[in-house]
Design a protein around this motif. Structure first.
Motif, PDB file in Angstrom:
ATOM      1  N   GLY A 101      -2.231  -4.308 -15.776  1.00 23.03           N
ATOM      2  CA  GLY A 101      -3.061  -3.232 -16.315  1.00 23.03           C
ATOM      3  C   GLY A 101      -4.468  -3.241 -15.748  1.00 23.03           C
ATOM      4  N   PHE A 102      -5.078  -2.059 -15.701  1.00 23.26           N
ATOM      5  CA  PHE A 102      -6.474  -1.876 -15.271  1.00 23.26           C
ATOM      6  C   PHE A 102      -7.258  -1.449 -16.501  1.00 23.26           C
ATOM      7  CE2 PHE A 102      -9.671   1.284 -13.642  1.00 23.26           C
ATOM      8  CZ  PHE A 102     -10.545   0.365 -13.108  1.00 23.26           C
ATOM      9  N   LYS A 103      -8.213  -2.257 -16.897  1.00 21.11           N
ATOM     10  CA  LYS A 103      -9.031  -1.966 -18.077  1.00 21.11           C
ATOM     11  C   LYS A 103     -10.427  -1.595 -17.593  1.00 21.11           C
ATOM     12  CE  LYS A 103     -10.227  -3.915 -22.536  1.00 21.11           C
ATOM     13  NZ  LYS A 103     -10.067  -5.059 -23.438  1.00 21.11           N
ATOM     14  N   TYR A 104     -10.833  -0.341 -17.881  1.00 21.71           N
ATOM     15  CA  TYR A 104     -12.148   0.104 -17.410  1.00 21.71           C
ATOM     16  C   TYR A 104     -13.106   0.283 -18.581  1.00 21.71           C
ATOM     17  CZ  TYR A 104     -10.343   4.782 -18.499  1.00 21.71           C
ATOM     18  OH  TYR A 104      -9.791   5.873 -19.120  1.00 21.71           O
ATOM     19  N   SER A 105     -14.377   0.139 -18.291  1.00 22.27           N
ATOM     20  CA  SER A 105     -15.422   0.249 -19.308  1.00 22.27           C
ATOM     21  C   SER A 105     -15.889   1.696 -19.451  1.00 22.27           C
ATOM     22  CB  SER A 105     -16.598  -0.658 -18.943  1.00 22.27           C
ATOM     23  OG  SER A 105     -17.085  -0.323 -17.662  1.00 22.27           O
ATOM     24  N   ASP A 106     -16.757   1.944 -20.432  1.00 18.91           N
ATOM     25  CA  ASP A 106     -17.313   3.284 -20.630  1.00 18.91           C
ATOM     26  C   ASP A 106     -17.916   3.788 -19.319  1.00 18.91           C
ATOM     27  OD1 ASP A 106     -16.664   3.411 -23.325  1.00 18.91           O
ATOM     28  OD2 ASP A 106     -18.569   2.553 -23.967  1.00 18.91           O
ATOM     29  N   SER A 107     -17.620   5.018 -19.009  1.00 16.46           N
ATOM     30  CA  SER A 107     -18.097   5.619 -17.764  1.00 16.46           C
ATOM     31  C   SER A 107     -18.667   7.003 -18.060  1.00 16.46           C
ATOM     32  CB  SER A 107     -16.952   5.739 -16.760  1.00 16.46           C
ATOM     33  OG  SER A 107     -16.401   4.483 -16.487  1.00 16.46           O
ATOM     34  N   THR A 108     -19.124   7.667 -17.008  1.00 15.20           N
ATOM     35  CA  THR A 108     -19.701   8.996 -17.150  1.00 15.20           C
ATOM     36  C   THR A 108     -19.298   9.865 -15.971  1.00 15.20           C
ATOM     37  OG1 THR A 108     -21.623   7.985 -18.220  1.00 15.20           O
ATOM     38  CG2 THR A 108     -21.861  10.262 -17.539  1.00 15.20           C
ATOM     39  N   ALA A 109     -18.998  11.126 -16.261  1.00 17.18           N
ATOM     40  CA  ALA A 109     -18.770  12.121 -15.208  1.00 17.18           C
ATOM     41  C   ALA A 109     -20.052  12.947 -15.097  1.00 17.18           C
ATOM     42  CB  ALA A 109     -17.587  13.014 -15.566  1.00 17.18           C
ATOM     43  N   PHE A 110     -20.494  13.181 -13.880  1.00 18.40           N
ATOM     44  CA  PHE A 110     -21.751  13.895 -13.644  1.00 18.40           C
ATOM     45  C   PHE A 110     -21.483  15.197 -12.907  1.00 18.40           C
ATOM     46  CE2 PHE A 110     -22.803   9.371 -13.629  1.00 18.40           C
ATOM     47  CZ  PHE A 110     -23.794   9.329 -14.596  1.00 18.40           C
ATOM     48  N   ILE A 111     -22.347  16.183 -13.142  1.00 18.27           N
ATOM     49  CA  ILE A 111     -22.329  17.406 -12.352  1.00 18.27           C
ATOM     50  C   ILE A 111     -23.735  17.576 -11.778  1.00 18.27           C
ATOM     51  CG2 ILE A 111     -22.802  18.936 -14.301  1.00 18.27           C
ATOM     52  CD1 ILE A 111     -20.968  20.996 -12.916  1.00 18.27           C
ATOM     53  N   ASN A 112     -23.780  17.835 -10.474  1.00 11.18           N
ATOM     54  CA  ASN A 112     -25.056  17.953  -9.764  1.00 11.18           C
ATOM     55  C   ASN A 112     -25.156  19.309  -9.076  1.00 11.18           C
ATOM     56  OD1 ASN A 112     -25.909  15.044 -10.041  1.00 11.18           O
ATOM     57  ND2 ASN A 112     -23.975  14.767  -8.956  1.00 11.18           N
ATOM     58  N   TYR A 113     -26.377  19.829  -9.050  1.00 14.50           N
ATOM     59  CA  TYR A 113     -26.680  21.056  -8.315  1.00 14.50           C
ATOM     60  C   TYR A 113     -27.726  20.713  -7.263  1.00 14.50           C
ATOM     61  CZ  TYR A 113     -28.831  25.510  -7.168  1.00 14.50           C
ATOM     62  OH  TYR A 113     -29.346  26.580  -6.487  1.00 14.50           O
ATOM     63  N   ARG A 114     -27.328  20.784  -5.996  1.00  8.74           N
ATOM     64  CA  ARG A 114     -28.219  20.471  -4.871  1.00  8.74           C
ATOM     65  C   ARG A 114     -28.927  19.121  -5.060  1.00  8.74           C
ATOM     66  NH1 ARG A 114     -28.395  24.447  -1.203  1.00  8.74           N
ATOM     67  NH2 ARG A 114     -27.913  26.557  -1.853  1.00  8.74           N
ATOM     68  N   GLY A 115     -28.151  18.115  -5.474  1.00  7.46           N
ATOM     69  CA  GLY A 115     -28.683  16.770  -5.644  1.00  7.46           C
ATOM     70  C   GLY A 115     -29.366  16.502  -6.964  1.00  7.46           C
ATOM     71  N   GLN A 116     -29.505  17.511  -7.797  1.00 10.61           N
ATOM     72  CA  GLN A 116     -30.177  17.363  -9.084  1.00 10.61           C
ATOM     73  C   GLN A 116     -29.127  17.269 -10.192  1.00 10.61           C
ATOM     74  OE1 GLN A 116     -32.689  20.687 -10.074  1.00 10.61           O
ATOM     75  NE2 GLN A 116     -33.095  19.941 -12.137  1.00 10.61           N
ATOM     76  N   LEU A 117     -29.244  16.245 -11.036  1.00  6.34           N
ATOM     77  CA  LEU A 117     -28.317  16.072 -12.155  1.00  6.34           C
ATOM     78  C   LEU A 117     -28.521  17.190 -13.169  1.00  6.34           C
ATOM     79  CD1 LEU A 117     -26.199  14.311 -13.619  1.00  6.34           C
ATOM     80  CD2 LEU A 117     -28.113  13.124 -14.694  1.00  6.34           C
ATOM     81  N   VAL A 118     -27.444  17.944 -13.436  1.00 11.45           N
ATOM     82  CA  VAL A 118     -27.559  19.072 -14.358  1.00 11.45           C
ATOM     83  C   VAL A 118     -26.547  19.007 -15.505  1.00 11.45           C
ATOM     84  CG1 VAL A 118     -28.604  20.655 -12.697  1.00 11.45           C
ATOM     85  CG2 VAL A 118     -26.107  20.520 -12.862  1.00 11.45           C
ATOM     86  N   GLY A 119     -25.743  17.958 -15.551  1.00  8.17           N
ATOM     87  CA  GLY A 119     -24.795  17.820 -16.650  1.00  8.17           C
ATOM     88  C   GLY A 119     -24.053  16.513 -16.574  1.00  8.17           C
ATOM     89  N   GLU A 120     -23.648  16.020 -17.726  1.00  5.43           N
ATOM     90  CA  GLU A 120     -22.891  14.773 -17.767  1.00  5.43           C
ATOM     91  C   GLU A 120     -22.044  14.738 -19.021  1.00  5.43           C
ATOM     92  OE1 GLU A 120     -25.732  11.364 -18.998  1.00  5.43           O
ATOM     93  OE2 GLU A 120     -26.927  12.807 -17.862  1.00  5.43           O
ATOM     94  N   VAL A 121     -20.952  13.990 -18.929  1.00  6.32           N
ATOM     95  CA  VAL A 121     -20.060  13.826 -20.075  1.00  6.32           C
ATOM     96  C   VAL A 121     -19.528  12.389 -20.052  1.00  6.32           C
ATOM     97  CG1 VAL A 121     -18.001  14.666 -18.877  1.00  6.32           C
ATOM     98  CG2 VAL A 121     -18.132  14.835 -21.342  1.00  6.32           C
ATOM     99  N   PRO A 122     -19.515  11.729 -21.222  1.00  7.08           N
ATOM    100  CA  PRO A 122     -19.014  10.348 -21.244  1.00  7.08           C
ATOM    101  C   PRO A 122     -17.488  10.287 -21.128  1.00  7.08           C
ATOM    102  CG  PRO A 122     -19.665  11.042 -23.443  1.00  7.08           C
ATOM    103  CD  PRO A 122     -20.035  12.154 -22.510  1.00  7.08           C
TER     104      PRO A 122
END
Length: 196
Positions: free
Chosen positions: A86-107
Motif C-alpha cells: 500500500g501507498f499511504k499519502y499525507s494531507d495534500s493540496t491541489a492548486f490552480i494558477n493563472y499566469r504563475g499566480q496562485l488563484v485557488g486551492e483545495v485540500p
C-alpha cells in the motif's frame, strides 16, 4: 569402533551445519531477488482523466476595465499505485494558477491506496476572483475568450515494503485553457513526475 562412531558423528554435524548454511544463503538470495524484482518500490502516478467547467460566470465593467469572474473546475484524476504494498499519502493540496499566480486551492485529505489499485479522485477547484483584482492580463484574456490556467498536485507518502518505509513523491502539472464563450477546456498539456 568408537573412533568410527566419533568420525560419523562429526561428519553428520558438519553435514548439518553445511546444509543449514546453504539453506540460509539460499533464503538470503531469494529475499534479495524478490527485493530487487517483485517488491522493488515503484512510483505512484497521478493522471488527469478529465477537466471540465462546472461553473463559469463572467461580467465586464468597461468603464473601469475590470472583469468579474467566477470559475469552478471539475478535475477528475486518478492515482495508480503499482507497488506490491500500500501507498499511504499525507494531507495534500491541489492548486490552480493563472499566469504563475496562485488563484485557488483545495485540500486533498490523507488516505491510503492498496497494492496495485488505481484510486479515482474528483476535485472541485474554484478560482478565487479577489486574487485577480489587480492582475492586468485578466481583462484582455477574458475579452479574447481564452483563459490560460495551470493545475498542480503533489502527493507525498510512504510505501512499506519488506519492513522498510520508502518515501515517494508524485506530482502532476497540467496547463490548459478555458474557452469562456463555450465553457470548454482545450490546449491541455500535462507533465507527471515521481521520485522515490
Amino acid at each position: 569402533m568408537d573412533v568410527g562412531k566419533a568420525n560419523r558423528s562429526r561428519d553428520r554435524t558438519c553435514c548439518c551445519i553445511g546444509t543449514t548454511i546453504c539453506i540460509i544463503i539460499a533464503i538470503v538470495i531469494l529475499i534479495l531477488i524478490l527485493a530487487f524484482t517483485v517488491f522493488k518500490p515503484k512510483r505512484p502516478v497521478i493522471s488527469y482523466n478529465n477537466i471540465s467547467v462546472e461553473d463559469l460566470d463572467v461580467s465586464f465593467d468597461k468603464t473601469k476595465f475590470k472583469v468579474y469572474l467566477n470559475l469552478t473546475l471539475d478535475v477528475d484524476l486518478s492515482v495508480k499505485n503499482p507497488n506490491k504494498a500500500g501507498f499511504k499519502y499525507s494531507d495534500s493540496t491541489a492548486f490552480i494558477n493563472y499566469r504563475g499566480q496562485l488563484v485557488g486551492e483545495v485540500p486533498i485529505p490523507a488516505d491510503q491506496i492498496s497494492a496495485g489499485e488505481t484510486k479515482p479522485m474528483n476535485v472541485s477547484l474554484t478560482l478565487l476572483a479577489d486574487r485577480l483584482l489587480f492582475n492586468s492580463d485578466i481583462y484582455s484574456d477574458v475579452k479574447s475568450g481564452v483563459l490560460p490556467l495551470n493545475s498542480y498536485i503533489r502527493l507525498a507518502g510512504k510505501v512499506k515494503i519488506l519492513g522498510f518505509k520508502i518515501h515517494a513523491v508524485s506530482t502532476s502539472s497540467c496547463d490548459f485553457s478555458v474557452y469562456t464563450s463555450n465553457r470548454t477546456i482545450g490546449d491541455q498539456s500535462c507533465q507527471y513526475k515521481t521520485k522515490l
